[in-house]
Structure formats: structure tokens, C-alpha cells
Motif scaffolding. Structure first.
Motif, PDB file in Angstrom:
ATOM      1  N   ALA A  43      -5.228  -4.574   0.913  1.00 31.94           N
ATOM      2  CA  ALA A  43      -4.407  -5.440   1.735  1.00 31.94           C
ATOM      3  C   ALA A  43      -2.882  -4.583   1.785  1.00 31.94           C
ATOM      4  O   ALA A  43      -2.594  -4.609   2.791  1.00 31.94           O
ATOM      5  N   LEU A  44      -2.563  -4.312   0.654  1.00 27.52           N
ATOM      6  CA  LEU A  44      -1.301  -3.302   0.827  1.00 27.52           C
ATOM      7  C   LEU A  44      -1.449  -2.186   1.456  1.00 27.52           C
ATOM      8  O   LEU A  44      -0.616  -1.449   2.322  1.00 27.52           O
ATOM      9  N   MET A  45      -2.656  -1.302   1.296  1.00 26.71           N
ATOM     10  CA  MET A  45      -3.173  -0.110   1.910  1.00 26.71           C
ATOM     11  C   MET A  45      -3.122  -0.425   3.572  1.00 26.71           C
ATOM     12  O   MET A  45      -2.416   0.624   4.278  1.00 26.71           O
ATOM     13  N   ARG A  46      -3.536  -1.674   4.049  1.00 28.13           N
ATOM     14  CA  ARG A  46      -3.643  -1.818   5.472  1.00 28.13           C
ATOM     15  C   ARG A  46      -2.284  -2.085   5.899  1.00 28.13           C
ATOM     16  O   ARG A  46      -1.917  -1.620   7.011  1.00 28.13           O
ATOM     17  N   SER A  47      -1.508  -2.818   5.273  1.00 23.85           N
ATOM     18  CA  SER A  47      -0.045  -3.006   5.534  1.00 23.85           C
ATOM     19  C   SER A  47       0.632  -1.804   5.768  1.00 23.85           C
ATOM     20  O   SER A  47       1.508  -1.623   6.579  1.00 23.85           O
ATOM     21  N   ASN A  48       0.611  -0.747   4.809  1.00 26.36           N
ATOM     22  CA  ASN A  48       1.002   0.399   4.687  1.00 26.36           C
ATOM     23  C   ASN A  48       0.689   1.192   6.071  1.00 26.36           C
ATOM     24  O   ASN A  48       1.569   1.858   6.792  1.00 26.36           O
ATOM     25  N   LEU A  56      -7.557  -7.653  -7.591  1.00 28.57           N
ATOM     26  CA  LEU A  56      -6.700  -6.644  -7.607  1.00 28.57           C
ATOM     27  C   LEU A  56      -7.069  -5.636  -6.613  1.00 28.57           C
ATOM     28  O   LEU A  56      -6.367  -5.186  -6.007  1.00 28.57           O
ATOM     29  N   ASP A  57      -8.290  -5.076  -6.610  1.00 22.55           N
ATOM     30  CA  ASP A  57      -8.825  -4.467  -5.568  1.00 22.55           C
ATOM     31  C   ASP A  57      -8.469  -5.014  -4.133  1.00 22.55           C
ATOM     32  O   ASP A  57      -8.181  -4.176  -3.373  1.00 22.55           O
ATOM     33  N   ALA A  58      -8.713  -6.215  -3.848  1.00 23.20           N
ATOM     34  CA  ALA A  58      -8.541  -6.818  -2.626  1.00 23.20           C
ATOM     35  C   ALA A  58      -7.113  -6.677  -2.423  1.00 23.20           C
ATOM     36  O   ALA A  58      -6.636  -6.412  -1.122  1.00 23.20           O
ATOM     37  N   GLU A  59      -6.332  -6.841  -3.279  1.00 19.59           N
ATOM     38  CA  GLU A  59      -4.601  -6.969  -3.116  1.00 19.59           C
ATOM     39  C   GLU A  59      -4.306  -5.260  -2.890  1.00 19.59           C
ATOM     40  O   GLU A  59      -3.577  -5.286  -2.023  1.00 19.59           O
ATOM     41  N   ARG A  60      -4.805  -4.497  -3.405  1.00 16.44           N
ATOM     42  CA  ARG A  60      -4.488  -3.187  -2.988  1.00 16.44           C
ATOM     43  C   ARG A  60      -5.256  -2.617  -1.714  1.00 16.44           C
ATOM     44  O   ARG A  60      -4.388  -2.227  -0.934  1.00 16.44           O
TER      45      ARG A  60
END
Length: 101
Positions: A42-47, A36-40
Motif C-alpha cells: 500500500a505504501l509503494m502504491r501511494s509512493n 506487514l507485506d500488505a502495508e508495504r
């Protein structure tokens, strides 16, 4: 999450398409937290990438803003809006290309 996945394996499996991180639910709490932390992250980098693309796309409008602001000063709201939309169409791209992160 771990308990519910164990009680309802078919439901957990059906959710994998929407939340691929659930593949780690049977590996224990630490592993699902890591996933979940890795997913978070990745979403932050995408944002961040998306925001950077929009900032880059808006540079021409930002550079022209003082002149636009001067042109709009004192005009009725409806006329100001029309001019602002016109200038935005001239200066902003219709689509923003996001760089792959």
C-alpha cells in the motif's frame, strides 16, 4: 514483535494508532507478515501515485527546459538561480494534487 507484544500488551495497544498493522500481532507470525507485506505494498502504491503527480506537475517545466537552459547559459550563478526560480514559479503548481489510489 510477537513476544514483546505478549509481554507488554499495554504498550502494544498504545502503538496501534501509529501502526494499525499491530492489531494482527496476536494472530501469529504468518498473519503479521501478511499484514506487514500488505502495508508495504500500500505504501509503494501511494509512493507511485505521489511520484506520478509530481511528474505530471513538472511537465510544463520539462517542456520549457531547453529554452530555460539556453537563457541561463553563461550567466552568473546568482542570476541563473533568480531566473530559474522565477520560471519555476510560473510553470510549476504551488501544490500538487495526488490522485486517490
Amino acid at each position: 514483535m510477537i513476544v514483546h507484544a505478549a509481554k507488554h500488551p499495554a504498550l502494544a495497544a498504545s502503538l496501534l494508532k501509529e501502526r494499525p498493522v499491530l492489531v494482527h500481532v496476536s494472530e501469529g507470525r504468518t498473519r503479521i507478515e501478511e499484514a506487514l507485506d500488505a502495508e508495504r505494498r500500500a505504501l509503494m502504491r501511494s509512493n507511485e501515485s505521489c511520484l506520478e503527480a509530481y511528474l505530471t506537475a513538472a511537465q510544463r517545466l520539462a517542456a520549457d527546459w531547453p529554452a530555460i537552459q539556453e537563457q541561463l547559459g553563461g550567466l552568473p550563478l546568482v542570476e541563473s538561480h533568480r531566473i530559474l526560480i522565477e520560471r519555476a514559479r510560473e510553470l510549476l503548481p504551488s501544490r500538487v494534487q495526488q490522485a486517490d489510489s
